[in-house]
Scaffold this active site. Structure first.
Site, short mmCIF file in Angstrom:
data_model
loop_
_atom_site.label_atom_id
_atom_site.label_comp_id
_atom_site.label_asym_id
_atom_site.label_seq_id
_atom_site.Cartn_x
_atom_site.Cartn_y
_atom_site.Cartn_z
N GLU A 87 52.33 76.25 89.99
CA GLU A 87 53.49 75.85 89.18
C GLU A 87 53.23 76.10 87.70
OE1 GLU A 87 52.96 72.35 91.55
OE2 GLU A 87 55.11 71.99 91.50
N ARG A 129 57.13 71.08 82.32
CA ARG A 129 57.82 70.85 83.58
C ARG A 129 58.73 69.64 83.35
NH1 ARG A 129 54.90 70.27 89.17
NH2 ARG A 129 56.37 69.02 90.33
N ASN A 149 50.75 65.51 97.90
CA ASN A 149 51.08 64.08 97.80
C ASN A 149 52.58 63.88 97.83
OD1 ASN A 149 48.62 62.74 97.77
ND2 ASN A 149 48.27 63.34 95.64
N GLY A 150 53.28 64.72 97.08
CA GLY A 150 54.72 64.84 97.24
C GLY A 150 54.94 65.96 98.24
N ASP A 183 62.47 71.35 87.65
CA ASP A 183 62.15 71.33 89.08
C ASP A 183 63.39 71.48 89.96
OD1 ASP A 183 59.61 71.40 90.10
OD2 ASP A 183 59.16 69.33 89.57
N GLY A 221 49.14 71.64 102.77
CA GLY A 221 49.57 72.91 103.38
C GLY A 221 48.53 74.00 103.25
N GLU A 222 47.84 74.05 102.10
CA GLU A 222 46.85 75.10 101.86
C GLU A 222 45.52 74.82 102.55
OE1 GLU A 222 46.52 75.28 97.60
OE2 GLU A 222 48.66 75.65 97.38
P1 AMP Z 1 48.50 67.89 96.06
O1 AMP Z 1 49.51 66.82 95.73
O2 AMP Z 1 49.13 69.24 96.24
O3 AMP Z 1 47.32 67.90 95.13
O4 AMP Z 1 47.89 67.50 97.51
C1 AMP Z 1 47.19 66.32 97.75
C2 AMP Z 1 46.95 66.18 99.25
O5 AMP Z 1 46.27 67.36 99.70
C3 AMP Z 1 46.09 64.98 99.66
O6 AMP Z 1 46.63 64.37 100.82
C4 AMP Z 1 44.75 65.61 99.99
O7 AMP Z 1 44.07 64.93 101.03
C5 AMP Z 1 45.14 67.00 100.47
N1 AMP Z 1 44.07 67.96 100.19
C6 AMP Z 1 43.74 68.48 98.99
N2 AMP Z 1 42.65 69.29 99.11
C7 AMP Z 1 42.30 69.28 100.39
C8 AMP Z 1 41.25 69.91 101.14
N3 AMP Z 1 40.37 70.73 100.57
N4 AMP Z 1 41.21 69.67 102.48
C9 AMP Z 1 42.13 68.85 103.07
N5 AMP Z 1 43.11 68.21 102.41
C10 AMP Z 1 43.21 68.43 101.09
#
Ligand code: AMP
Length: 375
Positions: free
Chosen positions: A362, A76, A194-195, A133, A313-314
């Site tokens: 990704e 990436r 996070n992003g 990206d 989002g998920e």
């Molecule tokens: P990412 O950068 O896609 O890994 O997302 C990180 C963010 O997703 C953080 O703010 C986490 O608190 C949130 N997150 C990840 N897993 C969960 C979960 N199972 N329930 C709620 N929030 C989550």
């Protein structure tokens, strides 16, 4: 790490990450079910660089694959600039061109290129593929790429690029498989991790997106401010005497959910908190996302579908509810029970906008590009 079957379909064999390079490096690899296959921690080891850690990973990977052969490595790469509109094989000339783009993404691009160079040193003959990206956003209309600054600066590359392209491309691809009608329509994908950013996609192509010249633009994020009046930055420097490095640190690392809440950058921690400041941070996050979605609807000239993806989002039904409630004026009707259960479709049958949750991938997108470039 993906293995290929006889039809070249990639199957996840192991995934993981190396974190905290230059501080206390940690390496973890898991199988497709999440079982830990390898965990290494180096406490306070500042001398282990990309090359040393990648060698560690590479040797383990070769061992893990047994009698299977490593045929290529996909990377990436955050910035493809105006030149790289698609994934490509990396040679010395490409690497040189990517070096020139480091000034556009100084926090990310040098690390991406360090990984490529490390693999070059370990296995010089192994094909390496760069997946950008920015590439998914490359063909947007010119108007969506321009800042209202003197045009000579635009020609120098000071323009809106957009990021999270591998995630958006994966979602667009997945939508074509599971909901071809929606894939042909006007869709906003909300990559909330996070992003965080949003992308307006029409007929599978990026039309507009919230990130711009850097991945600092657009939505409020875990520790990043997102879009901010540029006058505030001038104020930081002229009235508060902050250096460029201090402003960078403030906007990238101390703002967003962390800055507003004063508690955490992690949405889970904020959701579990009773503090007023946590609630304010969550509400601002949702408000900003809905507001930017409104802007993208204008670029898309309407909206047929909304997709939530990435960590927040998920997984976070509460955030999805807040954003969808703010978009109720579009005719979007959320099925709250389906939302809480995290089902694939979370809008009600009568909703004017179909709302889906799709898990982004990704790494798989990088694997698919790598296979394609190898031919
Ligand atoms: P990412 O950068 O896609 O890994 O997302 C990180 C963010 O997703 C953080 O703010 C986490 O608190 C949130 N997150 C990840 N897993 C969960 C979960 N199972 N329930 C709620 N929030 C989550």
């Amino acid at each position: 790490m993906f293995t290929l079957d006889e039809t070249n379909r990639p199957t996840l064999s192991a995934g993981g990450q190396i974190e905290q390079i230059g501080l206390s490096p940690k390496l973890v690899a898991r199988d497709a079910d999440g079982t830990v296959l390898l965990r290494r921690d180096w406490e306070n080891n500042t001398s282990l660089d990309h090359a040393a850690l990648l060698k560690e990973l590479f040797d383990w990977g070769v061992d893990h694959l047994g009698d299977r052969e490593v045929i290529a490595i996909g990377h990436r790469v955050v910035h493809g600039g105006t030149r790289f509109a698609a994934p490509c094989l990396i040679d010395a000339e490409v690497l040189h061109a990517l070096d020139d783009l480091c000034s556009l993404a100084p926090l990310h691009q040098p690390h991406n290129l360090a990984g490529i160079r490390a693999v070059n040193a370990i296995a010089p003959d192994l094909p390496q593929i760069a997946c950008f990206d920015t590439a998914f956003h490359h063909d947007r209309a010119a108007v969506a790429t321009r800042f209202a600054i003197p045009r000579a600066l635009h020609e120098q590359g000071i323009r809106r690029y957009g990021f999270h392209g591998l995630s958006y491309e994966y979602i667009a691809r997945r939508l074509r498989e599971i909901d071809p009608a929606m894939a042909e329509g006007r869709v906003i994908v909300a990559h909330l991790g996070n992003g965080a950013s949003l992308c307006g996609i029409r007929e599978g192509r990026s039309v507009d997106t919230t990130m711009g010249f850097t991945a600092l633009d657009g939505l409020m994020m875990g520790t990043r401010s997102g879009a901010i009046d540029p006058g505030v930055i001038l104020h930081f420097q002229t009235a508060l005497g902050m250096s460029a490095a201090e402003v960078e640190d403030l906007l990238y690392k101390r703002s967003g959910l962390l800055g507003v809440s004063g508690i955490s950058s992690d949405m889970r921690a904020l959701a579990a908190s009773n503090a007023v400041e946590a609630e304010e941070a969550i509400e601002l996050f949702a408000w900003r996302a809905a507001r930017e979605a409104g802007g993208l609807m204008s670029s898309l000239e309407g909206l047929d579908g909304l997709v939530f993806t990435a960590g927040i989002g998920e997984n976070n039904a509460g955030i999805r509810t807040r954003i969808c409630q703010r978009l109720a004026w579009t005719g979007l009707v959320l099925d709250e029970a389906a939302n809480i259960r995290g089902e694939a479709i979370i809008s009600a049958p009568e909703s004017a906008v179909t709302v889906r949750i799709i898990r982004t991938d990704e790494e798989r997108m990088i694997a698919l590009h790598t296979i394609r470039v190898l031919g």
